[in-house]
Design a protein around this motif. Structure first.
Motif, short mmCIF file in Angstrom:
data_model
loop_
_atom_site.label_atom_id
_atom_site.label_comp_id
_atom_site.label_asym_id
_atom_site.label_seq_id
_atom_site.Cartn_x
_atom_site.Cartn_y
_atom_site.Cartn_z
N LYS A 114 -45.87 28.73 3.15
CA LYS A 114 -45.49 27.67 4.11
C LYS A 114 -46.70 27.30 4.99
O LYS A 114 -47.02 26.11 5.15
CB LYS A 114 -44.34 28.19 4.97
N GLY A 152 -43.61 33.99 1.32
CA GLY A 152 -42.97 32.80 1.90
C GLY A 152 -43.74 32.28 3.10
O GLY A 152 -44.00 31.08 3.23
N GLU A 209 -40.14 23.85 2.64
CA GLU A 209 -39.12 24.65 3.33
C GLU A 209 -38.76 25.88 2.48
O GLU A 209 -38.32 25.75 1.34
CB GLU A 209 -37.86 23.81 3.57
N ILE A 210 -38.99 27.05 3.07
CA ILE A 210 -38.62 28.28 2.37
C ILE A 210 -37.12 28.48 2.59
O ILE A 210 -36.66 28.53 3.73
CB ILE A 210 -39.39 29.50 2.94
N PHE A 245 -37.67 27.82 -2.70
CA PHE A 245 -38.10 26.85 -1.69
C PHE A 245 -37.84 25.40 -2.09
O PHE A 245 -37.59 25.11 -3.27
CB PHE A 245 -39.58 27.06 -1.32
#
Ligand code: MEV
Length: 440
Positions: A203, A199, A220-221, A120
Motif C-alpha cells: 500500500k 499489505g 486498498e488492502i 486487495f
C-alpha cells in the motif's frame, strides 16, 4: 429476563461462575459444584489452562488414550489419541495390529508448502499493476525480513510471492498469493505477520509509484490471512499385502473381503453421502492425534474437506485397488501441523504426547497422523463390509450406557461378561440391567 453484562472478562473466576450459575442454570449450587470439580488441584497447572483463553471457568476433559503397535516405515509407535467416541482407539489398535503382521504402514511426505494471501482492490491499468508488483517484490521480502530472519536461518521462510488477477470473478479484485515453508512450526502467526507486512509495504509503495495515476496509487488492502487449504502440504500413507493374507477372523474369505473393501471405497468415491461418513471415520483418527499433539483440528478439518472436494465433487480420501494379487490401500491428504511453538511447548500433556511419538518433526507427525486416518478407515470399512459396525460399537458403548444407568462396579462386571455372548443394543442393555437389579 437476564440483562446483558458489561466487563464480564474483568470479573474473577468465582464471580464469573456465580453470575453464570445464577442466571443460566436451573440449579446454581449443582452447576458450581460441577464446574469446580474439574479444576485442577495443582494451582500452577490450573493457571496455565486459565490463561489459554479468555473467560475460562473450568477445564473440559477428553479421554487421552493410546493405540499401540503402529509399525510405520519399519519403526514402532504408540499413538496418543484424545477422543470421546468409545470405539475409536480400539479400532485404531485393531488395525495397527492387523497391519503389524503384514509389513506395517509406508508413508511419504509429498510437499510441505503453505499458502497465505493478501487480498486487495485495484481498479486501474492491469499492466501497470504488474510492473509495480515486479518492482516492489524485493521490498516486500526485505520489509518482512525482521519477521522471517529466524525462520530463514533454519532453512524456511517465504518461498514465493505471486500477483494473481481475480478480476474475472470480482471487479477490481487481485491477490498477492504467497507460499511459505514453516518447517516444524504450524506457522500461522509467522505467515499472518508476513502477510500483514506485505499489505503495509504494498500500500505504501503504491503511493510512491511514478507510473500510477492519482487514482491508481490508492490500492486498498482488504485483508491478509493464511489459507487453511494446503494442497501442497501433502502426505501419503499406504498399506499393502497379498490378497490371500487378508484373513479376517470368523468372516468372509480373503478374496471376498478384498473385493468388498475395494467396492466400499469405490462407492465412497462416487457417492458424496457415503463419502462424508467415510471421511468422518478417517477424521476420527486424524482429529484424535491432532488434538493430542496440540494442533489446530479445525484448520486440519477445513483443509482436508476442501481437498476431498478439490475436483468439484466431494469424494473419498482413501483409495483401494487390487493389482495382480496384491491389495493396496492408501490415503493422500493435506496436513499443516506443527511440533514446535503454540500449545506444543506449553501444554504438559501435549509435550508428553510428542515425547511418546519420539519428538517428531512436523513431517514425521504428518505421516503418523495420516496413518491414524488410514488405520481408522480400514477398521471402520472392514467392519462395515463384514459384521457391521454396531456389534463392536455397542460393545464399546456398553460402559457408557451402564454408567448412565448408574450401574455399580459389580453390575458392570456382570453385564460386560453377559454381553460378550449377546448382542448389545441400548434396549437390550437396559433390559439386562433391570433384570439383574431386580434379581430376575
Ligand atoms: C463412526 O464414527 C464412523 C463410521 O461411520 C465411519 C464409516 O462409516 O466409514 C463408522
Amino acid at each position: 429476563m437476564t440483562k446483558p453484562i458489561e466487563g464480564f472478562s474483568k470479573l474473577t473466576k468465582e464471580e464469573k461462575i456465580d453470575w453464570l450459575a445464577n442466571n443460566f442454570t436451573p440449579d446454581p449450587k449443582a452447576a458450581k459444584r460441577i464446574l469446580k470439580n474439574y479444576w485442577n488441584e495443582d494451582i500452577e497447572l490450573q493457571k496455565l489452562h486459565d490463561e489459554f483463553i479468555e473467560n475460562t471457568i473450568t477445564n473440559y476433559y477428553l479421554p487421552f488414550g493410546i493405540a499401540p503397535n503402529f509399525l510405520i516405515n519399519g519403526k514402532l509407535y504408540a499413538i496418543p489419541m484424545a477422543i470421546e467416541e468409545s470405539s475409536v482407539v480400539a479400532a485404531a489398535s485393531r488395525a495397527a495390529k492387523f497391519w503389524l503382521d503384514r509389513g506395517g504402514f509406508k508413508t511419504v511426505v509429498l510437499g510441505t508448502q503453505k499458502i497465505g494471501q493478501v487480498h486487495f482492490n485495484y481498479y486501474g491499468n492491469p499492466s501497470k499493476l504488474k510492473k509495480f508488483f515486479l518492482e516492489v517484490k524485493p521490498k516486500l521480502r526485505a520489509d518482512a525480513r525482521p519477521i522471517t530472519k529466524n525462520m530463514e536461518g533454519r532453512g524456511g521462510g517465504i518461498v514465493d510471492i505471486e500477483l494473481r488477477d481475480k478480476t474475472a470473478q470480482i471487479k477490481g479484485y487481485y491477490q498477492l498469493h504467497c507460499t511459505f515453508e514453516t518447517l516444524d512450526a504450524m506457522g500461522a502467526n509467522f505467515i499472518n505477520s508476513c502477510l500483514e507486512q506485505f499489505g503495509k509495504t504494498f500500500k505504501e509503495q503504491a503511493l510512491l509509484f511514478g507510473q500510477f495515476t492519482e487514482k491508481e496509487k490508492h490500492i486498498e488492502i482488504v485483508m491478509g490471512i493464511l489459507s487453511n487449504y494446503v494442497p501442497d502440504c501433502l502426505v501419503k500413507a499406504e498399506v499393502s499385502c497379498p490378497v490371500k493374507e487378508l484373513k479376517v477372523p470368523n468372516s468372509i474369505s480373503p478374496k471376498a473381503f478384498a473385493d468388498k473393501m475395494v467396492r466400499a471405497i469405490d462407492i465412497a468415491k462416487v457417492e458424496p453421502h457415503r463419502a462424508v461418513t467415510h471421511n468422518k471415520g478417517i477424521m476420527n483418527g486424524i482429529d484424535a492425534v491432532v488434538l493430542a499433539t496440540g494442533n489446530d483440528f479445525r484448520a486440519v478439518e477445513a483443509g482436508i474437506h476442501a481437498y476431498a472436494a478439490k475436483d468439484g465433487k466431494y469424494t473419498s480420501l482413501t483409495h483401494a485397488e487390487i493389482r495382480g494379487d496384491i491389495f493396496h490401500f492408501w490415503i493422500e491428504l493435506p496436513l499443516a501441523l506443527g511440533t514446535v511453538g503454540g500449545l506444543t511447548s506449553l501444554h504438559p500433556l501435549v509435550k508428553l504426547a510428542l515425547e511418546i511419538l519420539q519428538r517428531p518433526t512436523a513431517e514425521k507427525l504428518m505421516q503418523i497422523v495420516a496413518v491414524a486416518g488410514l488405520a481408522q478407515n480400514f477398521a471402520a470399512v472392514s467392519s462395515l463390509v463384514t459384521t457391521g459396525i454396531q456389534e463392536g460399537h455397542m460393545k464399546m458403548h456398553l460402559l457408557n450406557i451402564l454408567n448412565q444407568l448408574g450401574a455399580t462396579q459389580e453390575e458392570k462386571k456382570n453385564l460386560t461378561e453377559h454381553f460378550k455372548n449377546h448382542t448389545a443394543s441400548h434396549s437390550a442393555v437396559v433390559d439386562a440391567f433391570e433384570a439383574l437389579r431386580n434379581g430376575k
